[in-house]
Structures are given as C-alpha cells and as structure tokens.
Design a protein around this motif. Structure first.
Motif, PDB file in Angstrom:
ATOM      1  N   VAL A 168     -16.993  -5.956   6.459  1.00 43.96           N
ATOM      2  CA  VAL A 168     -15.688  -6.605   6.295  1.00 43.96           C
ATOM      3  C   VAL A 168     -14.987  -5.868   5.173  1.00 43.96           C
ATOM      4  N   PHE A 169     -13.874  -5.251   5.500  1.00 45.42           N
ATOM      5  CA  PHE A 169     -13.131  -4.430   4.546  1.00 45.42           C
ATOM      6  C   PHE A 169     -11.797  -5.111   4.273  1.00 45.42           C
ATOM      7  N   THR A 170     -11.511  -5.375   3.019  1.00 43.47           N
ATOM      8  CA  THR A 170     -10.265  -6.023   2.635  1.00 43.47           C
ATOM      9  C   THR A 170      -9.588  -5.166   1.578  1.00 43.47           C
ATOM     10  N   ASP A 171      -8.323  -4.865   1.800  1.00 44.80           N
ATOM     11  CA  ASP A 171      -7.578  -4.089   0.825  1.00 44.80           C
ATOM     12  C   ASP A 171      -6.090  -4.317   1.033  1.00 44.80           C
ATOM     13  N   SER A 172      -5.278  -3.511   0.392  1.00 43.04           N
ATOM     14  CA  SER A 172      -3.833  -3.707   0.426  1.00 43.04           C
ATOM     15  C   SER A 172      -3.235  -3.348   1.783  1.00 43.04           C
ATOM     16  N   LEU A 173      -1.987  -3.674   1.949  1.00 44.68           N
ATOM     17  CA  LEU A 173      -1.254  -3.369   3.175  1.00 44.68           C
ATOM     18  C   LEU A 173      -1.144  -1.878   3.415  1.00 44.68           C
ATOM     19  N   GLN A 174      -1.037  -1.519   4.667  1.00 46.35           N
ATOM     20  CA  GLN A 174      -0.750  -0.146   5.082  1.00 46.35           C
ATOM     21  C   GLN A 174       0.685  -0.121   5.618  1.00 46.35           C
TER      22      GLN A 174
ATOM     23  N   MET B 249       8.517  -4.268   4.401  1.00 49.45           N
ATOM     24  CA  MET B 249       8.129  -3.751   3.082  1.00 49.45           C
ATOM     25  C   MET B 249       7.911  -2.240   3.061  1.00 49.45           C
ATOM     26  N   ASP B 250       7.942  -1.597   4.220  1.00 51.52           N
ATOM     27  CA  ASP B 250       7.623  -0.168   4.293  1.00 51.52           C
ATOM     28  C   ASP B 250       8.456   0.693   3.347  1.00 51.52           C
ATOM     29  N   ASN B 251       9.730   0.360   3.198  1.00 51.47           N
ATOM     30  CA  ASN B 251      10.601   1.221   2.392  1.00 51.47           C
ATOM     31  C   ASN B 251      10.348   1.092   0.892  1.00 51.47           C
ATOM     32  N   VAL B 252       9.578   0.104   0.447  1.00 54.27           N
ATOM     33  CA  VAL B 252       9.305  -0.045  -0.984  1.00 54.27           C
ATOM     34  C   VAL B 252       7.826   0.112  -1.350  1.00 54.27           C
ATOM     35  N   MET B 253       6.967   0.161  -0.356  1.00 55.10           N
ATOM     36  CA  MET B 253       5.528   0.216  -0.655  1.00 55.10           C
ATOM     37  C   MET B 253       5.131   1.451  -1.455  1.00 55.10           C
ATOM     38  N   GLY B 254       5.786   2.551  -1.250  1.00 58.49           N
ATOM     39  CA  GLY B 254       5.453   3.772  -1.964  1.00 58.49           C
ATOM     40  C   GLY B 254       5.781   3.742  -3.437  1.00 58.49           C
ATOM     41  N   ASN B 255       6.517   2.747  -3.894  1.00 64.05           N
ATOM     42  CA  ASN B 255       6.901   2.679  -5.311  1.00 64.05           C
ATOM     43  C   ASN B 255       5.692   2.545  -6.229  1.00 64.05           C
ATOM     44  N   PHE B 256       4.631   1.908  -5.775  1.00 65.42           N
ATOM     45  CA  PHE B 256       3.435   1.736  -6.600  1.00 65.42           C
ATOM     46  C   PHE B 256       2.852   3.085  -7.005  1.00 65.42           C
ATOM     47  N   GLU B 257       2.933   4.055  -6.106  1.00 65.97           N
ATOM     48  CA  GLU B 257       2.420   5.394  -6.407  1.00 65.97           C
ATOM     49  C   GLU B 257       3.106   5.978  -7.630  1.00 65.97           C
ATOM     50  N   LYS B 258       4.377   5.714  -7.793  1.00 66.40           N
ATOM     51  CA  LYS B 258       5.152   6.258  -8.916  1.00 66.40           C
ATOM     52  C   LYS B 258       4.742   5.635 -10.243  1.00 66.40           C
ATOM     53  N   MET B 259       4.214   4.425 -10.198  1.00 67.14           N
ATOM     54  CA  MET B 259       3.879   3.719 -11.429  1.00 67.14           C
ATOM     55  C   MET B 259       2.438   3.932 -11.873  1.00 67.14           C
ATOM     56  N   ASN B 260       1.509   4.018 -10.915  1.00 67.85           N
ATOM     57  CA  ASN B 260       0.128   3.854 -11.321  1.00 67.85           C
ATOM     58  C   ASN B 260      -0.898   4.661 -10.532  1.00 67.85           C
ATOM     59  N   GLU B 261      -0.676   4.897  -9.261  1.00 66.32           N
ATOM     60  CA  GLU B 261      -1.748   5.398  -8.412  1.00 66.32           C
ATOM     61  C   GLU B 261      -1.327   6.645  -7.639  1.00 66.32           C
ATOM     62  N   PRO B 262      -1.775   7.819  -8.046  1.00 68.91           N
ATOM     63  CA  PRO B 262      -1.336   9.054  -7.403  1.00 68.91           C
ATOM     64  C   PRO B 262      -1.804   9.216  -5.958  1.00 68.91           C
ATOM     65  N   HIS B 263      -2.812   8.473  -5.536  1.00 69.08           N
ATOM     66  CA  HIS B 263      -3.333   8.603  -4.171  1.00 69.08           C
ATOM     67  C   HIS B 263      -2.785   7.528  -3.233  1.00 69.08           C
TER      68      HIS B 263
ATOM     69  N   TYR C   1      -2.901   6.900   0.896  1.00 72.70           N
ATOM     70  CA  TYR C   1      -3.683   5.746   1.341  1.00 72.70           C
ATOM     71  C   TYR C   1      -2.882   4.874   2.309  1.00 72.70           C
ATOM     72  N   ILE C   2      -1.667   4.521   1.957  1.00 76.55           N
ATOM     73  CA  ILE C   2      -0.914   3.593   2.811  1.00 76.55           C
ATOM     74  C   ILE C   2      -0.504   4.226   4.135  1.00 76.55           C
ATOM     75  N   SER C   3      -0.536   5.552   4.201  1.00 74.11           N
ATOM     76  CA  SER C   3      -0.185   6.210   5.459  1.00 74.11           C
ATOM     77  C   SER C   3      -1.417   6.591   6.287  1.00 74.11           C
ATOM     78  N   THR C   4      -2.612   6.283   5.789  1.00 77.21           N
ATOM     79  CA  THR C   4      -3.850   6.549   6.524  1.00 77.21           C
ATOM     80  C   THR C   4      -4.103   5.415   7.510  1.00 77.21           C
ATOM     81  N   PHE C   5      -4.364   5.748   8.765  1.00 78.27           N
ATOM     82  CA  PHE C   5      -4.713   4.740   9.754  1.00 78.27           C
ATOM     83  C   PHE C   5      -6.198   4.451   9.605  1.00 78.27           C
TER      84      PHE C   5
END
Length: 75
Positions: free
Chosen positions: A23-29, A36-50, A54-58
C-alpha cells in the motif's frame, strides 16, 4: 530522485511474498486533481528539486516495470 523511486519499487517487488500487498500513499500526481495541475509545481521552487519529475511520473507504470501488479490507484 527517479532512480530512488525505481529502486524502492524494485526492492518492494523483491521482498514481497507471493500474493502480498504493497500500500503506497503519497502526494498527488499531475492529473489527479486537474484543477490543481497549474499550481502543483510551485512546491518544487520552494523546497524539493525532484518534485517536478515526481508529479509527472506515472507511478503505476513504475510499479509494473518493477514486476508488481498495480490493481488500483485511488485519489
């Protein structure tokens, strides 16, 4: 990073008993909540370079490639 996600999936496939369940649980893709798609990438700018990769990986395909069966994805 992508290689770490792939290695984790491969390790799950290696250690899981036949018929076992992961059972794998994690954030939205991207596409999970399209509003939310147009704003999800904002987290990368603040904290997480990967995060952008990640969010574009199926993820179901990543699990299949590791030899697991992906029965469902729930959002």
């Amino acid at each position: 990073p992508r290689h770490a996600r792939e290695a984790a999936a491969a390790e799950w496939a290696r250690v899981l008993k036949p018929g076992g369940i992961v059972v794998f649980t994690d954030s939205l893709q991207l596409g999970d909540r399209t509003v939310m798609d147009n704003v999800m990438g904002n987290f990368e700018k603040m904290n997480e370079p990967h995060y952008g990769d990640y969010i574009s990986t199926f993820l179901p395909q990543m699990f299949l490639d590791a030899g697991l069966t992906c029965d469902q994805k729930l959002v």
